[in-house]
Scaffold this motif. Structure first.
Motif, PDB file in Angstrom:
ATOM      1  N   GLU A   1     -18.353  -0.700   0.893  1.00  0.00           N
ATOM      2  CA  GLU A   1     -17.758   0.491   1.464  1.00  0.00           C
ATOM      3  C   GLU A   1     -18.157   0.111   3.197  1.00  0.00           C
ATOM      4  N   ILE A   2     -17.195  -0.509   3.682  1.00  0.00           N
ATOM      5  CA  ILE A   2     -17.438  -0.624   5.096  1.00  0.00           C
ATOM      6  C   ILE A   2     -16.590   0.066   6.116  1.00  0.00           C
ATOM      7  N   MET A   3     -17.173   0.861   7.037  1.00  0.00           N
ATOM      8  CA  MET A   3     -16.173   1.663   7.938  1.00  0.00           C
ATOM      9  C   MET A   3     -15.749   0.690   9.145  1.00  0.00           C
ATOM     10  N   VAL A   4     -14.696   0.693   9.492  1.00  0.00           N
ATOM     11  CA  VAL A   4     -14.171   0.085  10.434  1.00  0.00           C
ATOM     12  C   VAL A   4     -13.527   1.012  11.488  1.00  0.00           C
ATOM     13  N   GLY A   5     -14.118   1.260  12.480  1.00  0.00           N
ATOM     14  CA  GLY A   5     -13.829   2.281  13.334  1.00  0.00           C
ATOM     15  C   GLY A   5     -13.880   3.925  12.787  1.00  0.00           C
ATOM     16  N   GLN A   6     -13.196   4.693  13.323  1.00  0.00           N
ATOM     17  CA  GLN A   6     -13.327   6.109  12.737  1.00  0.00           C
ATOM     18  C   GLN A   6     -11.959   6.186  11.581  1.00  0.00           C
ATOM     19  N   ASN A   7     -11.140   5.349  11.438  1.00  0.00           N
ATOM     20  CA  ASN A   7     -10.150   5.679  10.739  1.00  0.00           C
ATOM     21  C   ASN A   7      -9.799   4.754   9.707  1.00  0.00           C
ATOM     22  N   TYR A   8     -10.493   3.778   9.376  1.00  0.00           N
ATOM     23  CA  TYR A   8     -10.398   2.856   8.379  1.00  0.00           C
ATOM     24  C   TYR A   8     -11.838   2.408   7.555  1.00  0.00           C
ATOM     25  N   LYS A   9     -11.484   2.361   6.118  1.00  0.00           N
ATOM     26  CA  LYS A   9     -12.624   1.786   5.668  1.00  0.00           C
ATOM     27  C   LYS A   9     -12.207   0.776   4.520  1.00  0.00           C
ATOM     28  N   ILE A  10     -13.045  -0.016   4.406  1.00  0.00           N
ATOM     29  CA  ILE A  10     -12.897  -1.295   3.334  1.00  0.00           C
ATOM     30  C   ILE A  10     -13.753  -0.938   2.087  1.00  0.00           C
ATOM     31  N   THR A  11     -13.067  -1.055   0.990  1.00  0.00           N
ATOM     32  CA  THR A  11     -13.967  -0.821  -0.221  1.00  0.00           C
ATOM     33  C   THR A  11     -13.431  -2.076  -1.199  1.00  0.00           C
ATOM     34  N   SER A  12     -13.975  -1.973  -2.325  1.00  0.00           N
ATOM     35  CA  SER A  12     -13.595  -3.059  -3.342  1.00  0.00           C
ATOM     36  C   SER A  12     -13.839  -2.552  -4.671  1.00  0.00           C
ATOM     37  N   ASP A  13     -12.801  -3.140  -5.766  1.00  0.00           N
ATOM     38  CA  ASP A  13     -13.150  -2.971  -7.055  1.00  0.00           C
ATOM     39  C   ASP A  13     -13.453  -4.306  -7.752  1.00  0.00           C
ATOM     40  N   ALA A  14     -13.551  -4.386  -8.757  1.00  0.00           N
ATOM     41  CA  ALA A  14     -13.752  -5.750  -9.639  1.00  0.00           C
ATOM     42  C   ALA A  14     -12.619  -6.954  -9.192  1.00  0.00           C
ATOM     43  N   LEU A  15     -11.373  -6.304  -8.720  1.00  0.00           N
ATOM     44  CA  LEU A  15     -10.199  -7.427  -8.543  1.00  0.00           C
ATOM     45  C   LEU A  15     -10.002  -7.418  -7.028  1.00  0.00           C
ATOM     46  N   ASN A  16     -10.214  -6.416  -6.271  1.00  0.00           N
ATOM     47  CA  ASN A  16      -9.401  -6.184  -4.969  1.00  0.00           C
ATOM     48  C   ASN A  16     -10.433  -5.805  -3.944  1.00  0.00           C
ATOM     49  N   ILE A  17     -10.029  -6.179  -2.697  1.00  0.00           N
ATOM     50  CA  ILE A  17     -10.516  -5.650  -1.392  1.00  0.00           C
ATOM     51  C   ILE A  17      -9.455  -4.565  -1.210  1.00  0.00           C
ATOM     52  N   ILE A  18      -9.939  -3.251  -1.041  1.00  0.00           N
ATOM     53  CA  ILE A  18      -8.909  -2.252  -0.405  1.00  0.00           C
ATOM     54  C   ILE A  18      -9.194  -1.877   0.737  1.00  0.00           C
ATOM     55  N   LEU A  19      -7.775  -1.526   1.465  1.00  0.00           N
ATOM     56  CA  LEU A  19      -7.856  -0.942   2.938  1.00  0.00           C
ATOM     57  C   LEU A  19      -7.723   0.433   2.764  1.00  0.00           C
ATOM     58  N   ASN A  20      -8.394   1.322   3.282  1.00  0.00           N
ATOM     59  CA  ASN A  20      -8.434   2.634   3.083  1.00  0.00           C
ATOM     60  C   ASN A  20      -8.203   3.349   4.623  1.00  0.00           C
ATOM     61  N   LYS A  21      -7.004   4.678   4.622  1.00  0.00           N
ATOM     62  CA  LYS A  21      -7.015   5.124   6.036  1.00  0.00           C
ATOM     63  C   LYS A  21      -7.429   6.451   5.931  1.00  0.00           C
ATOM     64  N   ARG A  22      -8.161   6.925   7.049  1.00  0.00           N
ATOM     65  CA  ARG A  22      -8.541   8.519   6.976  1.00  0.00           C
ATOM     66  C   ARG A  22      -7.262   9.409   7.056  1.00  0.00           C
ATOM     67  N   TYR A  23      -7.144  10.477   6.409  1.00  0.00           N
ATOM     68  CA  TYR A  23      -6.191  11.347   6.789  1.00  0.00           C
ATOM     69  C   TYR A  23      -6.841  12.843   6.495  1.00  0.00           C
ATOM     70  N   PHE A  24      -6.127  13.890   7.054  1.00  0.00           N
ATOM     71  CA  PHE A  24      -6.697  15.220   6.904  1.00  0.00           C
ATOM     72  C   PHE A  24      -6.003  15.937   5.876  1.00  0.00           C
ATOM     73  N   LYS A  25      -6.656  16.537   5.091  1.00  0.00           N
ATOM     74  CA  LYS A  25      -6.010  17.436   4.187  1.00  0.00           C
ATOM     75  C   LYS A  25      -5.433  18.816   4.969  1.00  0.00           C
ATOM     76  N   LYS A  26      -4.571  19.264   4.145  1.00  0.00           N
ATOM     77  CA  LYS A  26      -3.977  20.755   4.706  1.00  0.00           C
ATOM     78  C   LYS A  26      -4.141  21.563   3.656  1.00  0.00           C
ATOM     79  N   ASP A  27      -4.198  22.835   4.045  1.00  0.00           N
ATOM     80  CA  ASP A  27      -4.136  23.940   3.218  1.00  0.00           C
ATOM     81  C   ASP A  27      -3.120  24.332   2.768  1.00  0.00           C
ATOM     82  N   LYS A  28      -2.615  25.433   1.878  1.00  0.00           N
ATOM     83  CA  LYS A  28      -1.193  25.847   1.623  1.00  0.00           C
ATOM     84  C   LYS A  28      -0.398  26.192   2.543  1.00  0.00           C
ATOM     85  N   GLU A  29      -1.053  26.745   3.874  1.00  0.00           N
ATOM     86  CA  GLU A  29      -0.162  27.386   4.932  1.00  0.00           C
ATOM     87  C   GLU A  29       0.156  25.966   5.736  1.00  0.00           C
ATOM     88  N   GLY A  30      -0.416  24.824   5.392  1.00  0.00           N
ATOM     89  CA  GLY A  30       0.097  23.545   6.209  1.00  0.00           C
ATOM     90  C   GLY A  30      -1.042  23.454   7.326  1.00  0.00           C
TER      91      GLY A  30
END
Length: 93
Positions: free
Chosen positions: A2-31
């Motif tokens: 698990e490697i954070m790249v800046g504030q918005n991206y994270k690199i993770t891995s599983d047994a077969l892949n390197i995975i690029l993840n991007k931060r998002y912000f959750k919204k409640d029922k009202e949006g």
């Protein structure tokens, strides 16, 4: 891995892949944005080099730069974030 790249991206891995993840912000029922944030997988790659190239490409495509100088500066900033993230990785002893 698990490697954070800046504030918005994270690199993770599983047994077969390197995975690029991007931060998002959750919204409640009202949006309204909650204080919770999470990451979504935005790409699966066979090596770290490909994942980092994809990150740069995604940033270029999502940039609101209106000149080549602005785009160049944005890419340099992203590359600097990658460099800082890679420096933080501790060598295996």
């Amino acid at each position: 891995m698990e490697i954070m790249v800046g504030q918005n991206y994270k690199i993770t891995s599983d047994a077969l892949n390197i995975i690029l993840n991007k931060r998002y912000f959750k919204k409640d029922k009202e949006g309204d944005v909650t204080t919770d944030d999470a990451f979504k997988q935005v790409g699966y790659y066979n090596n770290l080099h490909s994942a980092l190239n994809a990150l740069i490409e995604k940033e270029i495509k999502g940039s609101d730069a209106i000149s080549l100088d602005e785009l160049k500066k944005h890419v340099e900033d992203v590359k600097e974030q990658i460099f800082i993230a890679l420096k933080s990785i501790q060598p295996i002893k």
